[in-house]
Design a protein around this motif. Sequence first.
Motif, PDB file in Angstrom:
ATOM      1  N   GLU A 295       0.824  -1.204   0.000  1.00 53.77           N
ATOM      2  CA  GLU A 295       0.000   0.000   0.000  1.00 53.77           C
ATOM      3  C   GLU A 295       0.861   1.259   0.000  1.00 53.77           C
ATOM      4  N   GLU A 296       1.919   1.250   0.822  1.00 54.27           N
ATOM      5  CA  GLU A 296       2.815   2.405   0.842  1.00 54.27           C
ATOM      6  C   GLU A 296       3.492   2.589  -0.512  1.00 54.27           C
ATOM      7  N   GLY A 297       3.878   1.482  -1.145  1.00 58.51           N
ATOM      8  CA  GLY A 297       4.518   1.558  -2.462  1.00 58.51           C
ATOM      9  C   GLY A 297       3.588   2.113  -3.513  1.00 58.51           C
ATOM     10  N   ARG A 298       2.334   1.673  -3.462  1.00 59.10           N
ATOM     11  CA  ARG A 298       1.365   2.175  -4.426  1.00 59.10           C
ATOM     12  C   ARG A 298       1.192   3.691  -4.270  1.00 59.10           C
ATOM     13  N   GLU A 299       1.000   4.128  -3.034  1.00 54.77           N
ATOM     14  CA  GLU A 299       0.750   5.546  -2.802  1.00 54.77           C
ATOM     15  C   GLU A 299       1.976   6.398  -3.142  1.00 54.77           C
ATOM     16  N   GLU A 300       3.145   5.917  -2.717  1.00 58.15           N
ATOM     17  CA  GLU A 300       4.360   6.681  -3.010  1.00 58.15           C
ATOM     18  C   GLU A 300       4.648   6.707  -4.509  1.00 58.15           C
ATOM     19  N   GLY A 301       4.353   5.584  -5.188  1.00 65.66           N
ATOM     20  CA  GLY A 301       4.541   5.537  -6.638  1.00 65.66           C
ATOM     21  C   GLY A 301       3.655   6.539  -7.359  1.00 65.66           C
ATOM     22  N   ARG A 302       2.404   6.632  -6.903  1.00 63.25           N
ATOM     23  CA  ARG A 302       1.491   7.601  -7.513  1.00 63.25           C
ATOM     24  C   ARG A 302       2.007   9.032  -7.329  1.00 63.25           C
ATOM     25  N   LYS A 303       2.374   9.355  -6.102  1.00 63.22           N
ATOM     26  CA  LYS A 303       2.841  10.714  -5.814  1.00 63.22           C
ATOM     27  C   LYS A 303       4.111  11.040  -6.595  1.00 63.22           C
ATOM     28  N   GLU A 304       5.071  10.126  -6.561  1.00 64.42           N
ATOM     29  CA  GLU A 304       6.350  10.389  -7.224  1.00 64.42           C
ATOM     30  C   GLU A 304       6.178  10.495  -8.737  1.00 64.42           C
ATOM     31  N   GLY A 305       5.331   9.631  -9.318  1.00 65.63           N
ATOM     32  CA  GLY A 305       5.098   9.678 -10.760  1.00 65.63           C
ATOM     33  C   GLY A 305       4.509  11.010 -11.192  1.00 65.63           C
ATOM     34  N   ARG A 306       3.545  11.516 -10.427  1.00 65.62           N
ATOM     35  CA  ARG A 306       2.939  12.802 -10.777  1.00 65.62           C
ATOM     36  C   ARG A 306       3.931  13.954 -10.634  1.00 65.62           C
ATOM     37  N   ARG A 307       4.731  13.887  -9.543  1.00 60.18           N
ATOM     38  CA  ARG A 307       5.717  14.959  -9.357  1.00 60.18           C
ATOM     39  C   ARG A 307       6.748  14.967 -10.487  1.00 60.18           C
ATOM     40  N   LEU A 308       7.236  13.801 -10.875  1.00 56.15           N
ATOM     41  CA  LEU A 308       8.243  13.721 -11.933  1.00 56.15           C
ATOM     42  C   LEU A 308       7.684  14.224 -13.259  1.00 56.15           C
ATOM     43  N   MET A 309       6.443  13.875 -13.576  1.00 60.35           N
ATOM     44  CA  MET A 309       5.849  14.346 -14.820  1.00 60.35           C
ATOM     45  C   MET A 309       5.671  15.870 -14.792  1.00 60.35           C
ATOM     46  N   LEU A 310       5.307  16.426 -13.645  1.00 61.10           N
ATOM     47  CA  LEU A 310       5.150  17.871 -13.530  1.00 61.10           C
ATOM     48  C   LEU A 310       6.488  18.579 -13.719  1.00 61.10           C
ATOM     49  N   PHE A 318       9.649  25.885 -19.685  1.00 63.69           N
ATOM     50  CA  PHE A 318      10.363  27.079 -19.234  1.00 63.69           C
ATOM     51  C   PHE A 318      11.882  26.899 -19.163  1.00 63.69           C
ATOM     52  N   GLY A 319      12.390  25.747 -19.616  1.00 63.79           N
ATOM     53  CA  GLY A 319      13.827  25.532 -19.580  1.00 63.79           C
ATOM     54  C   GLY A 319      14.262  25.014 -18.205  1.00 63.79           C
ATOM     55  N   PRO A 320      15.590  24.903 -17.985  1.00 66.41           N
ATOM     56  CA  PRO A 320      16.097  24.396 -16.704  1.00 66.41           C
ATOM     57  C   PRO A 320      15.517  25.170 -15.525  1.00 66.41           C
ATOM     58  N   LEU A 321      15.061  24.443 -14.515  1.00 67.40           N
ATOM     59  CA  LEU A 321      14.393  25.079 -13.385  1.00 67.40           C
ATOM     60  C   LEU A 321      15.413  25.550 -12.354  1.00 67.40           C
ATOM     61  N   PRO A 322      15.183  26.715 -11.737  1.00 67.41           N
ATOM     62  CA  PRO A 322      16.025  27.130 -10.609  1.00 67.41           C
ATOM     63  C   PRO A 322      15.983  26.072  -9.513  1.00 67.41           C
ATOM     64  N   GLU A 323      17.052  26.015  -8.740  1.00 65.35           N
ATOM     65  CA  GLU A 323      17.155  24.956  -7.724  1.00 65.35           C
ATOM     66  C   GLU A 323      16.003  25.010  -6.732  1.00 65.35           C
ATOM     67  N   HIS A 324      15.611  26.226  -6.314  1.00 63.85           N
ATOM     68  CA  HIS A 324      14.542  26.311  -5.317  1.00 63.85           C
ATOM     69  C   HIS A 324      13.197  25.872  -5.888  1.00 63.85           C
ATOM     70  N   VAL A 325      12.985  26.086  -7.189  1.00 57.26           N
ATOM     71  CA  VAL A 325      11.743  25.635  -7.813  1.00 57.26           C
ATOM     72  C   VAL A 325      11.726  24.116  -7.908  1.00 57.26           C
ATOM     73  N   GLY A 326      12.881  23.531  -8.272  1.00 57.13           N
ATOM     74  CA  GLY A 326      12.955  22.070  -8.322  1.00 57.13           C
ATOM     75  C   GLY A 326      12.642  21.446  -6.977  1.00 57.13           C
ATOM     76  N   ARG A 327      13.174  22.043  -5.899  1.00 55.06           N
ATOM     77  CA  ARG A 327      12.895  21.510  -4.554  1.00 55.06           C
ATOM     78  C   ARG A 327      11.409  21.661  -4.219  1.00 55.06           C
ATOM     79  N   GLN A 328      10.828  22.797  -4.609  1.00 56.42           N
ATOM     80  CA  GLN A 328       9.412  23.032  -4.319  1.00 56.42           C
ATOM     81  C   GLN A 328       8.530  22.004  -5.017  1.00 56.42           C
ATOM     82  N   LEU A 329       8.811  21.727  -6.295  1.00 61.69           N
ATOM     83  CA  LEU A 329       7.991  20.753  -7.030  1.00 61.69           C
ATOM     84  C   LEU A 329       8.229  19.338  -6.521  1.00 61.69           C
ATOM     85  N   SER A 330       9.465  19.029  -6.157  1.00 60.14           N
ATOM     86  CA  SER A 330       9.767  17.681  -5.660  1.00 60.14           C
ATOM     87  C   SER A 330       9.064  17.390  -4.342  1.00 60.14           C
ATOM     88  N   ALA A 331       8.801  18.453  -3.570  1.00 56.21           N
ATOM     89  CA  ALA A 331       8.169  18.257  -2.269  1.00 56.21           C
ATOM     90  C   ALA A 331       6.661  18.530  -2.296  1.00 56.21           C
TER      91      ALA A 331
END
Length: 355
Positions: A295-310, A318-331
Amino acid sequence: MSPTPDPTHSPDQLDGAWKCALEYLPAECLTLCFPAIAAALDLSCPFTVLDAELHQPVDSAAPASNACHADRVWRCIASDGQPVILHLEVQCQRDEHFAERMYVYHALLFVKYRIPVISLAILGDDSAIWHPAQFGYGFGPSWLAMHFGTCKLRELEPQLAALLKASNSFALFIAAHLQTVRTKREPFARLAAKCRLTEILRGPGWSDAQRMQMLELLDRIMQLPSALDFHFRQNFTKEDFMYVSLWDRCKEDLRQELQRQAAEHLAKQLAEARARCLVEGREEGREEGREEGREEGREEGRKEGRRLMLIDLAEQRFGPLPEHVGRQLSAAGANEVQRLAQRICDAKSLQDLLG
């Protein structure tokens, strides 16, 4: 670090499109860009294309071939019946030696044909201050000055809306040029601009021949990455102008494609998570651990997949993202990822997306 080349915006692309436009629409170009010159010529007489390869004088130590190439050279007839040479140069990048080059072309053309030469330049760069219009030099009592006519395309922009309503072919091409320059490394913005300009051809006042000609010129100057070009052509054919908003269709197709890619990515993440959970479950030897891990794998997989696609889509837009934006989207949490994914196609900048 040198900037990443942009395959949808290159000097060769712009030069090729302009040469084609001047071949198809020389009189229309003059009428819009140089109205005083157009009024001084007899536009009912055909423009005779002349050889644009010009040879500079050489000495015995110089190579046998010392040629330079003008963009377009025509033999035209003035309103009083006098023949003249018309030289038109298109310059889409700032060049400190451009005025000197215009003088060299002018001198070589006069030496070659011995009739009056009209030198004109279209400046298609994005600089607000670069505007060369003359070349000269001198020493003591001896001096020389040569002036040439110029048209700065960005200065024509206030006129374009009215001209486009009047089905002006060259105004449409200039609008496409300005949008191409402004959407450098912004393929989504260029797709939207190309859709808007293409839809203008649906209006009254355009003959079928004009539509086909302008569609070719738009394709030449507003080139898109292969993936976006596919979506553009999937929703539009030259034979069918009875379509709803082309940009809306393309956006919807892109959203569906992103959903498909996200689903594939998510399935892969879930499979990997499931495999990890099974291994962990066997190692622990506990059924409840396996269920919890799945269950944890399913949920984490869903979240991570959506974040990576975004993140991937934001970098495409918009080209290479600033470091702070990358951290914001990853979290970003699930709700935030969903909100940003709905805004990504319409956002004009990172600030617009994250605001």
